[in-house]
Design an enzyme around this catalytic site. Structure first.
Site, PDB file in Angstrom:
ATOM      1  N   ARG A 138      10.792 -52.253 -39.092  1.00  0.00           N
ATOM      2  CA  ARG A 138      10.201 -52.885 -37.903  1.00  0.00           C
ATOM      3  C   ARG A 138      10.544 -54.369 -37.813  1.00  0.00           C
ATOM      4  O   ARG A 138      10.622 -54.920 -36.723  1.00  0.00           O
ATOM      5  CB  ARG A 138       8.681 -52.696 -37.905  1.00  0.00           C
ATOM      6  CG  ARG A 138       8.316 -51.283 -37.545  1.00  0.00           C
ATOM      7  CD  ARG A 138       6.825 -51.128 -37.387  1.00  0.00           C
ATOM      8  NE  ARG A 138       6.547 -49.828 -36.787  1.00  0.00           N
ATOM      9  CZ  ARG A 138       5.373 -49.247 -36.819  1.00  0.00           C
ATOM     10  NH1 ARG A 138       4.352 -49.839 -37.413  1.00  0.00           N
ATOM     11  NH2 ARG A 138       5.198 -48.082 -36.249  1.00  0.00           N
ATOM     12  N   GLY A 195       2.791 -43.771 -30.681  1.00  0.00           N
ATOM     13  CA  GLY A 195       1.809 -43.573 -29.613  1.00  0.00           C
ATOM     14  C   GLY A 195       2.322 -44.076 -28.271  1.00  0.00           C
ATOM     15  O   GLY A 195       2.124 -43.435 -27.235  1.00  0.00           O
ATOM     16  N   LYS A 241      -0.982 -31.623 -35.416  1.00  0.00           N
ATOM     17  CA  LYS A 241      -2.014 -31.012 -34.575  1.00  0.00           C
ATOM     18  C   LYS A 241      -1.589 -30.849 -33.131  1.00  0.00           C
ATOM     19  O   LYS A 241      -0.933 -31.709 -32.567  1.00  0.00           O
ATOM     20  CB  LYS A 241      -3.240 -31.922 -34.562  1.00  0.00           C
ATOM     21  CG  LYS A 241      -3.996 -31.989 -35.854  1.00  0.00           C
ATOM     22  CD  LYS A 241      -5.175 -32.899 -35.652  1.00  0.00           C
ATOM     23  CE  LYS A 241      -5.990 -33.052 -36.925  1.00  0.00           C
ATOM     24  NZ  LYS A 241      -6.889 -34.197 -36.787  1.00  0.00           N
ATOM     25  N   GLY A 268       5.856 -41.939 -35.696  1.00  0.00           N
ATOM     26  CA  GLY A 268       6.021 -42.589 -36.999  1.00  0.00           C
ATOM     27  C   GLY A 268       6.606 -41.663 -38.051  1.00  0.00           C
ATOM     28  O   GLY A 268       7.583 -42.009 -38.721  1.00  0.00           O
TER      29      GLY A 268
HETATM   30  P1  ADP Z   1       4.507 -38.168 -35.720  1.00  0.00           P
HETATM   31  O1  ADP Z   1       3.951 -39.283 -36.599  1.00  0.00           O
HETATM   32  O2  ADP Z   1       5.995 -38.100 -35.806  1.00  0.00           O
HETATM   33  O3  ADP Z   1       3.982 -38.237 -34.329  1.00  0.00           O
HETATM   34  P2  ADP Z   1       2.458 -36.321 -36.608  1.00  0.00           P
HETATM   35  O4  ADP Z   1       1.684 -37.474 -37.138  1.00  0.00           O
HETATM   36  O5  ADP Z   1       1.935 -35.608 -35.432  1.00  0.00           O
HETATM   37  O6  ADP Z   1       3.980 -36.784 -36.330  1.00  0.00           O
HETATM   38  O7  ADP Z   1       2.614 -35.209 -37.730  1.00  0.00           O
HETATM   39  C1  ADP Z   1       3.217 -35.489 -38.949  1.00  0.00           C
HETATM   40  C2  ADP Z   1       2.519 -34.782 -40.081  1.00  0.00           C
HETATM   41  O8  ADP Z   1       2.398 -33.400 -39.830  1.00  0.00           O
HETATM   42  C3  ADP Z   1       3.314 -34.932 -41.348  1.00  0.00           C
HETATM   43  O9  ADP Z   1       2.519 -35.615 -42.293  1.00  0.00           O
HETATM   44  C4  ADP Z   1       3.598 -33.497 -41.774  1.00  0.00           C
HETATM   45  O10 ADP Z   1       3.497 -33.297 -43.166  1.00  0.00           O
HETATM   46  C5  ADP Z   1       2.507 -32.734 -41.060  1.00  0.00           C
HETATM   47  N1  ADP Z   1       2.868 -31.310 -40.906  1.00  0.00           N
HETATM   48  C6  ADP Z   1       3.862 -30.806 -40.155  1.00  0.00           C
HETATM   49  N2  ADP Z   1       3.911 -29.471 -40.267  1.00  0.00           N
HETATM   50  C7  ADP Z   1       2.927 -29.101 -41.122  1.00  0.00           C
HETATM   51  C8  ADP Z   1       2.467 -27.855 -41.640  1.00  0.00           C
HETATM   52  N3  ADP Z   1       3.060 -26.700 -41.314  1.00  0.00           N
HETATM   53  N4  ADP Z   1       1.412 -27.866 -42.473  1.00  0.00           N
HETATM   54  C9  ADP Z   1       0.828 -29.026 -42.814  1.00  0.00           C
HETATM   55  N5  ADP Z   1       1.203 -30.237 -42.359  1.00  0.00           N
HETATM   56  C10 ADP Z   1       2.245 -30.285 -41.517  1.00  0.00           C
HETATM   57 MG    MG Z   2       2.049 -39.501 -37.543  1.00  0.00          MG
END
Ligand code: ADP
Ligand code: MG
Length: 392
Positions: free
Chosen positions: A36, A374, A199, A351
């Protein structure tokens, strides 16, 4: 009203307030990942070359309106000095008040001050006009290069620029707005979105918005578990948001009605715990009660990849599995490789997703790697970002 760029500003000999996103991970009192900081360098060096006096400001972590030494920007100031190749980046111990004013008034052309963590004051997150006024007294011109903070109506990105007569977007902010604007307004087609992560509930709004724009959705990660469960599959001990099953069904129906294909995994990598050192590949109709799905399987990667290869535009948010554990990283890395190899204009945001792409070393093969998780999602939801609107 359009947004000006830093090249439209007269900066020579003037104090330029630059809001950056230096919310970096720290470890043992040092910057653990300086991506960053590097991302803001083009703006900072361009301003320095043109004879500006830089007053740089950022938040770090969540100190909740009080000074907390563990959230000091001191390690960031040291790293910034190294990266800029300057002798010193002065860090007053408060972002407002006599100390900050003194340091800023002593600034010479080409000098750099990094203000201490903006969130040491409650006024920052409250968008307090009095706090913004104190910041405004430290500069003649305002630049926002903190795309990652643009979705928050906080004082340094919202109230402050409105107090400043001259304001502009930094180069990083401009690049973000250009890349996301392109996929939002006029994406080359076919345009596909790949969504994953922890989620469904975090991402309902963006799923709904993307459904109206994309030619297909590819779902992975824990998010896929909830969609698979909504389609009637048994997911064993997997992370499934049972309270979101009706919503997932509604989303699938809406997509059907709109003629948008929603692709779900055909196979999964399962194990009995998140700390397992290996997993077993099973088809989605063969997940036993004592295991959890922690990654998409190789057949899914192949299937998604073969369609993504024909994309003209791809947006990706959310890892395809628990990629932090090497045993469940192959789905995420495989999709990263497929997108990197595709000739499509590709944008990755989030992230964790960006961290995953960086781990593959393929970031430069993406059209754009967004520094705002976000913020990029809210942009694609079609919402106006307070930190962008305030620059107009
Ligand atoms: P981003 O930060 O890219 O927006 P998120 O924060 O929504 O992504 O999700 C990332 C997290 O989701 C990671 O820590 C990853 O380990 C978790 N994750 C993805 N798939 C699974 C799964 N099948 N079971 C448990 N955790 C998961
Ligand atoms: Mg995340």
């Amino acid at each position: 009203m359009s947004i000006r760029s830093i090249d439209d500003l007269e900066v020579e000999g003037r104090r330029v307030f630059v809001r950056v996103d230096f919310n970096v991970p720290l470890a043992n009192g040092e910057v653990a990942d300086d991506a960053r900081i590097r991302a803001a360098l083009p703006t900072l060096t361009r301003l320095l070359e043109r004879g500006a006096k830089l007053v740089v400001a950022s938040h770090l972590g969540r100190p909740k309106g009080k000074p907390k030494p563990e959230y000091s920007l001191e390690p960031v100031a040291a790293r910034l000095a190294e990266l800029l190749g300057v002798d010193e980046v002065v860090l007053p111990d408060d972002c407002i008040g006599d100390g900050a004013r003194k340091v800023v008034s002593d600034l010479r052309e080409g000098g750099v001050v990094l203000l201490e963590n903006l969130r040491f004051h409650e006024g920052e997150e409250k968008n307090d006009p009095a706090f913004a006024k104190e910041l405004a007294a430290l500069a003649d011109v305002y630049v926002n290069d903190a795309f990652g903070a643009a979705h928050r109506a906080h004082a340094s990105v919202c109230a402050l620029p409105q107090l400043m007569e001259e304001r502009a977007a930094g180069l990083l902010m401009q690049a973000e707005l250009a890349a996301l604007g392109r996929i939002q307004d006029d994406p080359p087609r076919p345009y596909y979105a790949v969504l994953g992560g922890a989620k469904v509930s975090d991402k309902i709004a963006v799923i709904e918005a993307l459904m109206k724009r994309v030619d297909g959705l590819f779902i992975g990660g824990a998010m896929a578990n909830t969609f698979l469960a909504a389609r009637g599959f048994e997911l064993g001990k997997s992370l499934v948001e049972t309270d979101k099953l009706p919503l997932a069904r509604t989303l699938l129906q809406k997509a059907d009605a709109a003629g948008i294909a929603v692709h779900l995994p055909v196979d999964l990598r399962v194990a009995d715990s998140t700390s397992a050192t290996s997993g077993e590949v099973v088809t989605v109709d063969d997940v036993s009660t004592d295991v959890m799905a922690l990654d998409i399987g190789p057949a899914t990667v192949q299937r998604y990849g073969s369609i993504l290869a024909k994309a003209a535009c791809i947006f990706w948010n959310g890892p395809m599995g628990l990629f932090e554990n090497e045993a469940f990283a192959e789905g995420t890395f495989g999709i990263a490789r497929q997108i990197a190899a595709s000739p499509a204009f590709s944008v990755v945001g989030g992230g964790d997703s960006v961290a995953a792409v960086n781990r593959t070393g393929l970031a430069s093969s993406f059209g754009h790697v967004s520094t705002g998780g976000g913020a990029s999602l809210e942009f694609l939801e079609g919402r106006k970002l307070p930190g962008v609107e305030a620059l107009r």
